[in-house]
Scaffold this motif. Sequence first.
Motif, PDB file in Angstrom:
ATOM      1  N   LYS A 146       0.679  -1.258   0.113  1.00  0.00           N
ATOM      2  CA  LYS A 146      -0.078   0.147   0.095  1.00  0.00           C
ATOM      3  C   LYS A 146       1.001   1.274   0.027  1.00  0.00           C
ATOM      4  CE  LYS A 146      -4.365  -1.906   2.043  1.00  0.00           C
ATOM      5  NZ  LYS A 146      -4.461  -2.230   3.284  1.00  0.00           N
ATOM      6  N   GLU A 147       0.137   2.322  -0.340  1.00  0.00           N
ATOM      7  CA  GLU A 147       0.854   3.804  -0.727  1.00  0.00           C
ATOM      8  C   GLU A 147       1.806   4.093   0.531  1.00  0.00           C
ATOM      9  OE1 GLU A 147      -0.044   5.885  -3.536  1.00  0.00           O
ATOM     10  OE2 GLU A 147       1.716   7.223  -2.684  1.00  0.00           O
ATOM     11  N   ASP A 148       1.108   3.997   1.915  1.00  0.00           N
ATOM     12  CA  ASP A 148       1.890   4.625   3.147  1.00  0.00           C
ATOM     13  C   ASP A 148       3.041   3.391   3.332  1.00  0.00           C
ATOM     14  OD1 ASP A 148      -0.030   2.361   3.773  1.00  0.00           O
ATOM     15  OD2 ASP A 148      -0.306   3.317   5.879  1.00  0.00           O
ATOM     16  N   GLU A 149       2.970   2.200   3.243  1.00  0.00           N
ATOM     17  CA  GLU A 149       3.779   1.128   3.521  1.00  0.00           C
ATOM     18  C   GLU A 149       5.185   1.498   2.249  1.00  0.00           C
ATOM     19  OE1 GLU A 149       4.650  -3.464   3.711  1.00  0.00           O
ATOM     20  OE2 GLU A 149       2.466  -2.938   3.550  1.00  0.00           O
ATOM     21  N   THR A 179       5.712   4.414   0.744  1.00  0.00           N
ATOM     22  CA  THR A 179       6.631   5.587   1.281  1.00  0.00           C
ATOM     23  C   THR A 179       7.450   5.544   2.399  1.00  0.00           C
ATOM     24  OG1 THR A 179       4.864   6.963   0.332  1.00  0.00           O
ATOM     25  CG2 THR A 179       6.318   8.155   1.825  1.00  0.00           C
ATOM     26  N   ALA A 180       7.064   4.831   3.433  1.00  0.00           N
ATOM     27  CA  ALA A 180       8.031   4.566   4.484  1.00  0.00           C
ATOM     28  C   ALA A 180       9.143   3.650   4.043  1.00  0.00           C
ATOM     29  CB  ALA A 180       6.908   3.433   5.700  1.00  0.00           C
ATOM     30  N   ARG A 193      11.685   5.751   2.370  1.00  0.00           N
ATOM     31  CA  ARG A 193      12.148   6.578   3.184  1.00  0.00           C
ATOM     32  C   ARG A 193      13.333   5.951   4.231  1.00  0.00           C
ATOM     33  NH1 ARG A 193       8.063   9.113   6.071  1.00  0.00           N
ATOM     34  NH2 ARG A 193       7.479  10.205   4.320  1.00  0.00           N
ATOM     35  N   ARG A 215       4.467   6.048  -7.954  1.00  0.00           N
ATOM     36  CA  ARG A 215       3.881   6.666  -7.057  1.00  0.00           C
ATOM     37  C   ARG A 215       4.368   8.187  -6.726  1.00  0.00           C
ATOM     38  NH1 ARG A 215       2.589   1.336  -3.393  1.00  0.00           N
ATOM     39  NH2 ARG A 215       0.423   1.217  -3.743  1.00  0.00           N
ATOM     40  N   HIS A 216       5.970   8.288  -6.850  1.00  0.00           N
ATOM     41  CA  HIS A 216       6.675   9.310  -6.385  1.00  0.00           C
ATOM     42  C   HIS A 216       7.086  10.096  -7.497  1.00  0.00           C
ATOM     43  CE1 HIS A 216       7.165   6.147  -3.024  1.00  0.00           C
ATOM     44  NE2 HIS A 216       6.195   7.037  -2.540  1.00  0.00           N
TER      45      HIS A 216
END
Lengths: 310, 310
Positions: free
Chosen positions: B276-279, B281-282, B285, B300-301
């Motif tokens: 998923k998106e938040d995973e 992005t994490a 990072r 996505r980015h």
Amino acid sequence: MARSVADWRAQKCLGEYRLPGCEVTTGCPSLSIAQAAERGAKSFILGFANSGGHLDERYLPHIIEAIESGMDVVSGLHDKLTNYPELVKKAEIAGVRLIDIRHPALRLSTGTGKKRTGKRLLTVGTDCSVGKMYTSLSLTQAMAEQGRQATFRATGQSGILVAGEGIPIDCVVADFISGAAESLSPDNDPAHWDIIEGQGSLFHPAFAGVSLGLLHGSQPDALAICHALNRSHMRGLPHVPQPSLSATINANLEAARLTNPDVYVAGIAVNTSAVKEDEATAWCRKTSDSFGLPCVDPVRHDVSVLLERL
Amino acid sequence: MARSVADWRAQKCLGEYRLPGCEVTTGCPSLSIAQAAERGAKSFILGFANSGGHLDERYLPHIIEAIESGMDVVSGLHDKLTNYPELVKKAEIAGVRLIDIRHPALRLSTGTGKKRTGKRLLTVGTDCSVGKMYTSLSLTQAMAEQGRQATFRATGQSGILVAGEGIPIDCVVADFISGAAESLSPDNDPAHWDIIEGQGSLFHPAFAGVSLGLLHGSQPDALAICHALNRSHMRGLPHVPQPSLSATINANLEAARLTNPDVYVAGIAVNTSAVKEDEATAWCRKTSDSFGLPCVDPVRHDVSVLLERL
């Protein structure tokens, strides 16, 4: 290429045909094409393989003379004899064959990396033309003399000429390099050794891809590291320095571990022809001490010490 | 392959033709061959490329239907359309072309390792099919948006379809891999960037030779490291684990230094579609912090952070 056949299949060689300006010899009697035909020569081998494998058109008249004298013509170049309509036509009339040994006829698959039974040794080198084929043939012969099961696996045009079979690995479609190498040394008896002729060098900017694919597909249990003394740069590339023996050993072991984590180095084989006998022997002894590995010149010394670690 | 054209040349795509059992879609309207012809489709693209590039004969009736509907047929397989006499005959009658884009027509030379002018970025990866082409196209687009000179250089059938030109590097004769890569990004303006589509992986037992030759011939100034999340093994080989990102970075930098000692890593591009998106992005990072390099998913980015180190 000429020398390989003359050295390893001397009983099949009647003579050599040298053009003006040619500075090397196989040691075979010098014959004209007509003389060779008279003495019963059945094949005319183009005894050279330049970088890129191009056929210079100035050789065509000589090839035609051989065809018209009733000889098959054998080429190890990328350029196919059968791509020259004139040669095809003349060969048809004369009833002889044009044999392009660098063009694999078999259908290949991509590599799988799956473990095969039997043992494998691959010769690898600091550069092209440092004695990988010669070392492979010497090792195969030494194993046979010890009564061990061993098969020489040819991967280049000269090796194929000597062995009568093999896969010209630098001529397969790039996607199939390691798949071709896998099919070259199939499952075998657990005690049987395939002695696989290496190609190029992981440090040669033109040919490292071939070397790596061959290394992965061969899945060698053992590597013989080949080297030639007194070269200042990589073959054909004056701006590219030669790698050290230790860099060569490390890079090959590391890459080989991808398909065989237990790979080890059997020893070092050096072409010492650039120096005198005593210097050669001293160099080999020093190198052997420094790496803790057997080190010999397969031409000058007993190559069987390279079998001790197998 | 179908998706590449649909994503990057959407304006040229009329529809998709799916056989029973096909579980993927490009998102284009589903059309029969007759409907596509009616709407003016000019080309029928075989939108798949299996490992080995074989053409399954069960596709022949569909290809013939397309030919007879007046479409050119485009294939990215190793097996050539033009090797099927039936297709050749029918194409001749229909006045359409059979286009085998994986078969390079140009005459190649062996590599030289000589430095060329201009700048080059190569995408390399932990595995096949991890987003090297997508990343390359995204980076080229981002550079154009910044007003910088950049050219996408295609090395595979999908990239060639999108770009309209390129060299199918896994289909050249093995001896010419790096020579072909050299000719793909010739001398250019000092400020110009070639963004070269990578192939395979140095850690894929079947294709590492192609990856290495492409790396040496490209002489990249910068590498973009491509990766895909949540894969347990190398594509097509359940017994071969994936390499770590750091092993991938180290092996590629070390090998690339042979032809460009100043090579560096521009950043990491990850296909995060498995999470998923938040995973995603994490993960990016965390990876960015741990390597001290930009890390994004080009889908996505914002991919332009990968240009910051150039």
